[in-house]
Design a protein around this motif. Structure first.
Motif, PDB file in Angstrom:
ATOM      1  N   MET A 151       0.804  -1.233   0.000  1.00 16.22           N
ATOM      2  CA  MET A 151       0.000   0.000   0.000  1.00 16.22           C
ATOM      3  C   MET A 151       0.837   1.283   0.000  1.00 16.22           C
ATOM      4  SD  MET A 151      -2.973  -1.334   2.643  1.00 16.22           S
ATOM      5  CE  MET A 151      -4.048   0.096   2.472  1.00 16.22           C
ATOM      6  N   ILE A 152       2.135   1.170  -0.232  1.00 16.44           N
ATOM      7  CA  ILE A 152       2.955   2.371  -0.318  1.00 16.44           C
ATOM      8  C   ILE A 152       2.507   3.242  -1.493  1.00 16.44           C
ATOM      9  CG2 ILE A 152       5.303   3.211  -0.808  1.00 16.44           C
ATOM     10  CD1 ILE A 152       6.356   0.827   0.816  1.00 16.44           C
ATOM     11  N   ASP A 153       2.063   2.598  -2.570  1.00 16.44           N
ATOM     12  CA  ASP A 153       1.605   3.351  -3.748  1.00 16.44           C
ATOM     13  C   ASP A 153       0.424   4.258  -3.427  1.00 16.44           C
ATOM     14  OD1 ASP A 153       0.367   0.634  -3.493  1.00 16.44           O
ATOM     15  OD2 ASP A 153      -0.944   1.418  -5.067  1.00 16.44           O
ATOM     16  N   GLN A 154      -0.295   3.959  -2.343  1.00 16.84           N
ATOM     17  CA  GLN A 154      -1.447   4.778  -1.950  1.00 16.84           C
ATOM     18  C   GLN A 154      -1.056   5.915  -1.011  1.00 16.84           C
ATOM     19  OE1 GLN A 154      -4.678   2.212  -0.557  1.00 16.84           O
ATOM     20  NE2 GLN A 154      -3.937   0.567  -1.896  1.00 16.84           N
ATOM     21  N   HIS A 169      12.898  -2.544  -1.060  1.00 13.00           N
ATOM     22  CA  HIS A 169      13.152  -3.758  -1.831  1.00 13.00           C
ATOM     23  C   HIS A 169      11.832  -4.213  -2.459  1.00 13.00           C
ATOM     24  CE1 HIS A 169      17.157  -4.038  -0.117  1.00 13.00           C
ATOM     25  NE2 HIS A 169      16.663  -4.024   1.111  1.00 13.00           N
ATOM     26  N   ILE A 170      11.823  -4.341  -3.791  1.00 11.16           N
ATOM     27  CA  ILE A 170      10.585  -4.577  -4.526  1.00 11.16           C
ATOM     28  C   ILE A 170      10.708  -5.833  -5.385  1.00 11.16           C
ATOM     29  CG2 ILE A 170       8.954  -3.581  -6.179  1.00 11.16           C
ATOM     30  CD1 ILE A 170      10.164  -0.802  -5.422  1.00 11.16           C
ATOM     31  N   PRO A 171      10.093  -6.948  -4.982  1.00  9.20           N
ATOM     32  CA  PRO A 171      10.076  -8.136  -5.831  1.00  9.20           C
ATOM     33  C   PRO A 171       9.063  -7.962  -6.964  1.00  9.20           C
ATOM     34  CG  PRO A 171       8.878  -8.570  -3.798  1.00  9.20           C
ATOM     35  CD  PRO A 171       9.422  -7.175  -3.679  1.00  9.20           C
ATOM     36  N   THR A 172       9.494  -8.208  -8.192  1.00 13.65           N
ATOM     37  CA  THR A 172       8.641  -7.857  -9.334  1.00 13.65           C
ATOM     38  C   THR A 172       7.427  -8.776  -9.485  1.00 13.65           C
ATOM     39  OG1 THR A 172       9.927  -9.200 -10.896  1.00 13.65           O
ATOM     40  CG2 THR A 172      10.631  -6.917 -10.566  1.00 13.65           C
ATOM     41  N   VAL A 177       1.568  -6.764  -4.234  1.00 15.14           N
ATOM     42  CA  VAL A 177       1.907  -5.428  -4.750  1.00 15.14           C
ATOM     43  C   VAL A 177       2.140  -5.599  -6.244  1.00 15.14           C
ATOM     44  CG1 VAL A 177       3.460  -3.444  -4.560  1.00 15.14           C
ATOM     45  CG2 VAL A 177       3.003  -4.858  -2.548  1.00 15.14           C
ATOM     46  N   GLY A 178       1.087  -5.388  -7.018  1.00 18.79           N
ATOM     47  CA  GLY A 178       1.110  -5.709  -8.437  1.00 18.79           C
ATOM     48  C   GLY A 178       1.894  -4.733  -9.295  1.00 18.79           C
ATOM     49  N   PRO A 179       1.952  -5.001 -10.608  1.00 22.19           N
ATOM     50  CA  PRO A 179       2.741  -4.169 -11.514  1.00 22.19           C
ATOM     51  C   PRO A 179       2.353  -2.691 -11.501  1.00 22.19           C
ATOM     52  CG  PRO A 179       2.099  -6.225 -12.588  1.00 22.19           C
ATOM     53  CD  PRO A 179       1.364  -6.173 -11.286  1.00 22.19           C
ATOM     54  N   GLU A 180       1.057  -2.396 -11.409  1.00 21.05           N
ATOM     55  CA  GLU A 180       0.637  -0.984 -11.404  1.00 21.05           C
ATOM     56  C   GLU A 180       1.126  -0.281 -10.147  1.00 21.05           C
ATOM     57  OE1 GLU A 180      -3.529  -0.512 -12.023  1.00 21.05           O
ATOM     58  OE2 GLU A 180      -3.492  -1.374 -14.038  1.00 21.05           O
ATOM     59  N   ALA A 181       1.033  -0.954  -9.005  1.00 19.66           N
ATOM     60  CA  ALA A 181       1.507  -0.371  -7.751  1.00 19.66           C
ATOM     61  C   ALA A 181       3.020  -0.177  -7.798  1.00 19.66           C
ATOM     62  CB  ALA A 181       1.118  -1.258  -6.575  1.00 19.66           C
ATOM     63  N   GLN A 182       3.736  -1.174  -8.337  1.00 16.48           N
ATOM     64  CA  GLN A 182       5.194  -1.045  -8.458  1.00 16.48           C
ATOM     65  C   GLN A 182       5.574   0.111  -9.365  1.00 16.48           C
ATOM     66  OE1 GLN A 182       7.157  -4.823  -9.370  1.00 16.48           O
ATOM     67  NE2 GLN A 182       5.503  -5.918  -8.327  1.00 16.48           N
ATOM     68  N   ALA A 183       4.849   0.256 -10.485  1.00 17.27           N
ATOM     69  CA  ALA A 183       5.129   1.360 -11.408  1.00 17.27           C
ATOM     70  C   ALA A 183       4.892   2.705 -10.733  1.00 17.27           C
ATOM     71  CB  ALA A 183       4.264   1.218 -12.658  1.00 17.27           C
ATOM     72  N   ALA A 184       3.826   2.782  -9.917  1.00 13.06           N
ATOM     73  CA  ALA A 184       3.530   4.031  -9.201  1.00 13.06           C
ATOM     74  C   ALA A 184       4.632   4.370  -8.209  1.00 13.06           C
ATOM     75  CB  ALA A 184       2.182   3.915  -8.489  1.00 13.06           C
ATOM     76  N   ALA A 187       7.567   5.651 -10.185  1.00 11.68           N
ATOM     77  CA  ALA A 187       7.299   6.987 -10.709  1.00 11.68           C
ATOM     78  C   ALA A 187       7.319   8.032  -9.604  1.00 11.68           C
ATOM     79  CB  ALA A 187       5.944   7.002 -11.429  1.00 11.68           C
ATOM     80  N   GLY A 188       6.794   7.661  -8.434  1.00  8.72           N
ATOM     81  CA  GLY A 188       6.670   8.625  -7.350  1.00  8.72           C
ATOM     82  C   GLY A 188       7.920   8.815  -6.523  1.00  8.72           C
ATOM     83  N   LEU A 189       8.776   7.781  -6.481  1.00  7.47           N
ATOM     84  CA  LEU A 189       9.934   7.829  -5.586  1.00  7.47           C
ATOM     85  C   LEU A 189      11.284   7.712  -6.302  1.00  7.47           C
ATOM     86  CD1 LEU A 189       8.651   5.506  -2.695  1.00  7.47           C
ATOM     87  CD2 LEU A 189       8.661   8.006  -2.737  1.00  7.47           C
ATOM     88  N   GLY A 190      11.263   7.289  -7.557  1.00  6.10           N
ATOM     89  CA  GLY A 190      12.513   6.986  -8.253  1.00  6.10           C
ATOM     90  C   GLY A 190      13.494   8.135  -8.325  1.00  6.10           C
ATOM     91  N   SER A 191      12.991   9.368  -8.383  1.00  2.00           N
ATOM     92  CA  SER A 191      13.881  10.529  -8.490  1.00  2.00           C
ATOM     93  C   SER A 191      14.092  11.230  -7.152  1.00  2.00           C
ATOM     94  CB  SER A 191      13.313  11.527  -9.507  1.00  2.00           C
ATOM     95  OG  SER A 191      12.048  12.010  -9.072  1.00  2.00           O
ATOM     96  N   HIS A 192      13.519  10.691  -6.090  1.00  2.00           N
ATOM     97  CA  HIS A 192      13.664  11.331  -4.775  1.00  2.00           C
ATOM     98  C   HIS A 192      15.108  11.199  -4.304  1.00  2.00           C
ATOM     99  CE1 HIS A 192      13.059  12.445  -0.624  1.00  2.00           C
ATOM    100  NE2 HIS A 192      11.777  12.692  -0.840  1.00  2.00           N
ATOM    101  N   PRO A 193      15.740  12.283  -3.899  1.00  2.00           N
ATOM    102  CA  PRO A 193      17.166  12.210  -3.539  1.00  2.00           C
ATOM    103  C   PRO A 193      17.472  11.367  -2.311  1.00  2.00           C
ATOM    104  CG  PRO A 193      16.244  14.370  -2.982  1.00  2.00           C
ATOM    105  CD  PRO A 193      15.210  13.650  -3.802  1.00  2.00           C
ATOM    106  N   LYS A 194      16.481  11.109  -1.476  1.00  2.00           N
ATOM    107  CA  LYS A 194      16.698  10.330  -0.261  1.00  2.00           C
ATOM    108  C   LYS A 194      16.298   8.865  -0.408  1.00  2.00           C
ATOM    109  CE  LYS A 194      18.200  13.626   2.486  1.00  2.00           C
ATOM    110  NZ  LYS A 194      19.538  13.582   3.112  1.00  2.00           N
ATOM    111  N   VAL A 195      15.777   8.476  -1.578  1.00  2.00           N
ATOM    112  CA  VAL A 195      15.199   7.143  -1.740  1.00  2.00           C
ATOM    113  C   VAL A 195      16.025   6.290  -2.698  1.00  2.00           C
ATOM    114  CG1 VAL A 195      13.158   5.845  -2.465  1.00  2.00           C
ATOM    115  CG2 VAL A 195      12.887   8.035  -1.276  1.00  2.00           C
ATOM    116  N   THR A 196      16.247   5.030  -2.309  1.00  2.00           N
ATOM    117  CA  THR A 196      16.886   4.030  -3.158  1.00  2.00           C
ATOM    118  C   THR A 196      15.910   2.880  -3.360  1.00  2.00           C
ATOM    119  OG1 THR A 196      19.062   4.581  -2.263  1.00  2.00           O
ATOM    120  CG2 THR A 196      18.850   2.477  -3.411  1.00  2.00           C
ATOM    121  N   LEU A 197      15.680   2.495  -4.621  1.00  2.00           N
ATOM    122  CA  LEU A 197      14.776   1.393  -4.944  1.00  2.00           C
ATOM    123  C   LEU A 197      15.561   0.253  -5.566  1.00  2.00           C
ATOM    124  CD1 LEU A 197      11.882   3.444  -6.627  1.00  2.00           C
ATOM    125  CD2 LEU A 197      12.081   2.781  -4.220  1.00  2.00           C
ATOM    126  N   HIS A 198      15.274  -0.978  -5.126  1.00  2.00           N
ATOM    127  CA  HIS A 198      15.888  -2.171  -5.708  1.00  2.00           C
ATOM    128  C   HIS A 198      14.790  -3.137  -6.143  1.00  2.00           C
ATOM    129  CE1 HIS A 198      20.006  -1.198  -4.678  1.00  2.00           C
ATOM    130  NE2 HIS A 198      19.688  -1.018  -3.410  1.00  2.00           N
TER     131      HIS A 198
END
Length: 236
Positions: A151-154, A169-172, A177-184, A187-198
């Motif tokens: 529910m992080i996407d919400q 950590h995001i298992p595909t 947490v489906g593909p749409e939630a992962q994409a969100a 999109a929402g956190l990928g460019s955040h300077p404090k956030v790392t996504l794997h």
């Protein structure tokens, strides 16, 4: 290695239990281990014990203490899995993040006779992964890690408040947490300077569990090594 301790709830006349594992010497930093929907079970206690062996003061709060105190469930047993889903439906995550803040306060004051520790991180799994994200947006926790947080996407509208480092950590192939939630999330956190996504290609929810059918050894070891390096960098 560990013991059960009591923590004063925030803004409530109540205490709640937590599992505490301490290193042999005074800890320089602490890590809150936020459980899945299965309570402070053997797997969560083992994660605390491993962190204590690495030199951290590790604390796992009983997040269901208000309505199912002390519950320990096995996700590989269908009846217990369904029981856990029921608790998830009852759970108020706003209460949960206040409980995380209460643990932060307790650690910084000196928990159960241990020296006060200023640097406090958290690592959470499933529901705990969501709470790790919420801790990053709503508390002054020093660093946060979430595994397969639901529910992080919400809650991406809170991302502007992330002031300290966060790793997710995001298992595909996560069937919660489906593909749409992962994409969100990307999109929402990928460019955040404090956030790392794997991302973990082809892995499912629960892949980093310490024990049981869900664990993927290779994926768990990779994710856990990244978590360890992250905490070394940000907690010292």
């Amino acid at each position: 290695m560990g013991e059960m301790v009591k923590i004063d709830a925030l803004g409530e006349d109540a205490v709640f239990p937590a599992y505490l594992a301490a290193p042999a010497a005074d800890a320089h930093a602490a890590i809150i281990v936020i459980p899945e929907i299965f309570g402070v079970n053997a797997g969560i206690r083992q994660k605390c014990d491993l962190l204590a062996a690495a030199g951290y003061l590790a604390v796992a709060p009983d997040i269901f203490w208000r309505f199912a105190p002390g519950v320990e469930l096995n996700p590989d047993v269908e009846t217990e899995l369904q029981e856990a889903f029921g608790y998830f439906g009852q759970y108020d995550a706003d209460d949960g993040v206040r409980d995380i803040e209460a643990v932060i306060h307790a650690i910084r004051k000196g928990l159960s006779g241990h020296v006060p520790v200023e640097k406090v991180g958290c690592v959470g799994y499933c529901l705990g992964g969501r709470l790790a994200y919420m801790a990053a947006t709503r508390t002054d926790i020093s660093a946060s890690v979430g595994y397969y947080g639901v529910m992080i996407d919400q809650m991406l509208n809170e991302s502007h408040a992330i002031a300290n480092p966060l790793m997710l950590h995001i298992p595909t192939a996560d069937h919660f947490v489906g593909p749409e939630a992962q994409a969100a999330i990307h999109a929402g956190l990928g460019s955040h300077p404090k956030v790392t996504l794997h991302d973990y290609e082809g892995l499912d929810h629960g892949f980093a569990a310490e024990m049981g059918n869900r664990r993927d050894n290779e994926g768990a070891q990779l994710a856990d090594s990244r978590t360890a390096a992250f905490f070394t960098e940000h907690l010292g």
